[in-house]
Design a protein around this motif. Sequence first.
Motif, PDB file in Angstrom:
ATOM      1  N   ALA A 133      -3.725   4.109 -82.671  1.00  0.00           N
ATOM      2  CA  ALA A 133      -2.873   4.111 -83.861  1.00  0.00           C
ATOM      3  C   ALA A 133      -2.739   5.550 -84.387  1.00  0.00           C
ATOM      4  O   ALA A 133      -3.425   6.458 -83.915  1.00  0.00           O
TER       5      ALA A 133
ATOM      6  N   GLY B 279     -15.100   3.205 -78.495  1.00  0.00           N
ATOM      7  CA  GLY B 279     -13.918   2.598 -79.092  1.00  0.00           C
ATOM      8  C   GLY B 279     -13.920   2.560 -80.602  1.00  0.00           C
ATOM      9  O   GLY B 279     -14.657   3.287 -81.256  1.00  0.00           O
ATOM     10  N   VAL B 280     -13.076   1.677 -81.120  1.00  0.00           N
ATOM     11  CA  VAL B 280     -12.764   1.614 -82.547  1.00  0.00           C
ATOM     12  C   VAL B 280     -13.992   1.320 -83.420  1.00  0.00           C
ATOM     13  O   VAL B 280     -14.623   0.279 -83.271  1.00  0.00           O
ATOM     14  N   LEU B 281     -14.310   2.242 -84.296  1.00  0.00           N
ATOM     15  CA  LEU B 281     -15.394   2.058 -85.260  1.00  0.00           C
ATOM     16  C   LEU B 281     -14.897   2.538 -86.624  1.00  0.00           C
ATOM     17  O   LEU B 281     -14.911   3.735 -86.905  1.00  0.00           O
ATOM     18  N   PRO B 282     -14.443   1.617 -87.481  1.00  0.00           N
ATOM     19  CA  PRO B 282     -13.984   2.042 -88.794  1.00  0.00           C
ATOM     20  C   PRO B 282     -15.164   2.527 -89.640  1.00  0.00           C
ATOM     21  O   PRO B 282     -16.188   1.846 -89.701  1.00  0.00           O
TER      22      PRO B 282
ATOM     23  N   ARG C 199      -3.697   7.335 -87.005  1.00  0.00           N
ATOM     24  CA  ARG C 199      -4.839   8.128 -87.443  1.00  0.00           C
ATOM     25  C   ARG C 199      -6.128   7.676 -86.767  1.00  0.00           C
ATOM     26  O   ARG C 199      -7.153   7.493 -87.401  1.00  0.00           O
ATOM     27  N   PHE C 200      -6.044   7.501 -85.448  1.00  0.00           N
ATOM     28  CA  PHE C 200      -7.220   7.143 -84.638  1.00  0.00           C
ATOM     29  C   PHE C 200      -7.832   8.471 -84.184  1.00  0.00           C
ATOM     30  O   PHE C 200      -7.215   9.195 -83.414  1.00  0.00           O
ATOM     31  N   VAL C 201      -9.025   8.816 -84.694  1.00  0.00           N
ATOM     32  CA  VAL C 201      -9.566  10.167 -84.480  1.00  0.00           C
ATOM     33  C   VAL C 201     -10.979  10.157 -83.896  1.00  0.00           C
ATOM     34  O   VAL C 201     -11.729   9.205 -84.057  1.00  0.00           O
ATOM     35  N   THR C 202     -11.336  11.240 -83.250  1.00  0.00           N
ATOM     36  CA  THR C 202     -12.694  11.402 -82.731  1.00  0.00           C
ATOM     37  C   THR C 202     -13.524  12.144 -83.781  1.00  0.00           C
ATOM     38  O   THR C 202     -12.985  12.696 -84.736  1.00  0.00           O
ATOM     39  N   LEU C 203     -14.833  12.177 -83.554  1.00  0.00           N
ATOM     40  CA  LEU C 203     -15.726  12.901 -84.450  1.00  0.00           C
ATOM     41  C   LEU C 203     -15.347  14.386 -84.491  1.00  0.00           C
ATOM     42  O   LEU C 203     -15.418  15.037 -85.541  1.00  0.00           O
ATOM     43  N   GLN C 204     -14.906  14.916 -83.358  1.00  0.00           N
ATOM     44  CA  GLN C 204     -14.474  16.318 -83.279  1.00  0.00           C
ATOM     45  C   GLN C 204     -13.248  16.545 -84.155  1.00  0.00           C
ATOM     46  O   GLN C 204     -13.169  17.560 -84.854  1.00  0.00           O
TER      47      GLN C 204
ATOM     48  N   PHE D  37      -6.838  12.575 -91.039  1.00  0.00           N
ATOM     49  CA  PHE D  37      -7.905  11.748 -90.471  1.00  0.00           C
ATOM     50  C   PHE D  37      -8.443  10.672 -91.404  1.00  0.00           C
ATOM     51  O   PHE D  37      -9.152   9.767 -90.956  1.00  0.00           O
ATOM     52  N   VAL D  38      -8.114  10.758 -92.690  1.00  0.00           N
ATOM     53  CA  VAL D  38      -8.559   9.718 -93.629  1.00  0.00           C
ATOM     54  C   VAL D  38      -7.363   8.845 -93.987  1.00  0.00           C
ATOM     55  O   VAL D  38      -6.248   9.349 -94.082  1.00  0.00           O
TER      56      VAL D  38
ATOM     57  N   VAL E 170     -12.468  14.880 -86.798  1.00  0.00           N
ATOM     58  CA  VAL E 170     -12.941  14.800 -88.185  1.00  0.00           C
ATOM     59  C   VAL E 170     -13.503  16.158 -88.619  1.00  0.00           C
ATOM     60  O   VAL E 170     -13.136  16.690 -89.662  1.00  0.00           O
ATOM     61  N   ALA E 171     -14.373  16.725 -87.772  1.00  0.00           N
ATOM     62  CA  ALA E 171     -14.992  18.016 -88.099  1.00  0.00           C
ATOM     63  C   ALA E 171     -13.927  19.106 -88.213  1.00  0.00           C
ATOM     64  O   ALA E 171     -13.949  19.915 -89.139  1.00  0.00           O
TER      65      ALA E 171
END
Lengths: 256, 80
Positions: free
Chosen positions: A128, A3-6, A130-135, A156-157, A137-138
């Motif tokens: 929300a 889940g959500v980790l800012p 801009r709720f994104v996964t690590l993928q 993503f930012v 982001v990459a």
Amino acid sequence: MTGVLPVTLEDSTKVVQALLHSGKEYVCVMKLHGDVADEQVKSVLSEFEDTIYQRPPLRASVKRQLRTRKIYYLNFLEKEGRNVLFKVGCEGGTYIRKLCFDVGEVLGCGAHMQELRRTRAGPFVEGAARFVTLQDVAYWFMEWEKSKDEKALRKFVQPMETCLALVSKIYIRDSAVDAVCHGANLTAPGVVSFETGIGEGSMIVIMSLKGEAVALGKAVVSSEAIEKMDHGVVALVKRVLMPRGTYPKCWKSGED
Amino acid sequence: MPRSAAPWEIERKLVVKFEDRTNLKYGCKPEERPAEEFMRYGVINLDKQAGPSSHEVAAWVKRILKLRAVGHGGTLEARY
């Protein structure tokens, strides 16, 4: 746990403390160790919708002393056999694993936390824009490096000001910005507008009229008092966020 | 006893003391910061997957984006 980790980047790491104090929301699967009626589970869960006592678990990164945490809401969602699904809104630093254990104790049958997903961390919400996964982001970062199209970056930012969305704001004049950037306390003449609900000692964020975060501070007077004041200190500056010299210096050295 | 409101349930109103304008020559609206600055003053609302710890995930973001420092708001246990 998912889940959500800012994740704050470089200079915005300074505002992380504002996030730690904002509340959290989780969806949790709790496994009961015995058969209990739905109604009883619901009734016990609602008993925890209050200020509760918790001692951090053995494996914890904080000092293990009894502390209180607020449970803002604790909603029963569904129950299937011995699995109970609930949603909980709570103060930062609440251990949900412990909460499940304690609910089990009150029920008498015992219980443990089976699965947990954070659906909210302060202003950051699951699902929300801009709720994104690590993928993600990459992927978007690679797109940005290839094309140098800033749109990819903004996928993503988001600005650090988002972290401060739930903190009371005081907006100040351009002429007061650089003094605050140098650590000067905020005085009444610099205030243009402010939000209701500020109490003596509450955490506030000092904002420019463009909506940029200038500094984190601590209010020395309430919203009601700020409205009436025409001189004197309104807030102490605790953490400067904007670099000096962003706005022109409008004060003379040696003067108050 | 009435339950206390969650931080996101509290409604705040803006009280305007003075009308004032800002000079566009200085500073920048957060959403309009140039790329490098936008990153430096940026935050990612990340959907953490099961497995790695919050610290590991933050370290991965740091490495992917080639940054000097990252932080994260609130540890989520690694397991499951």
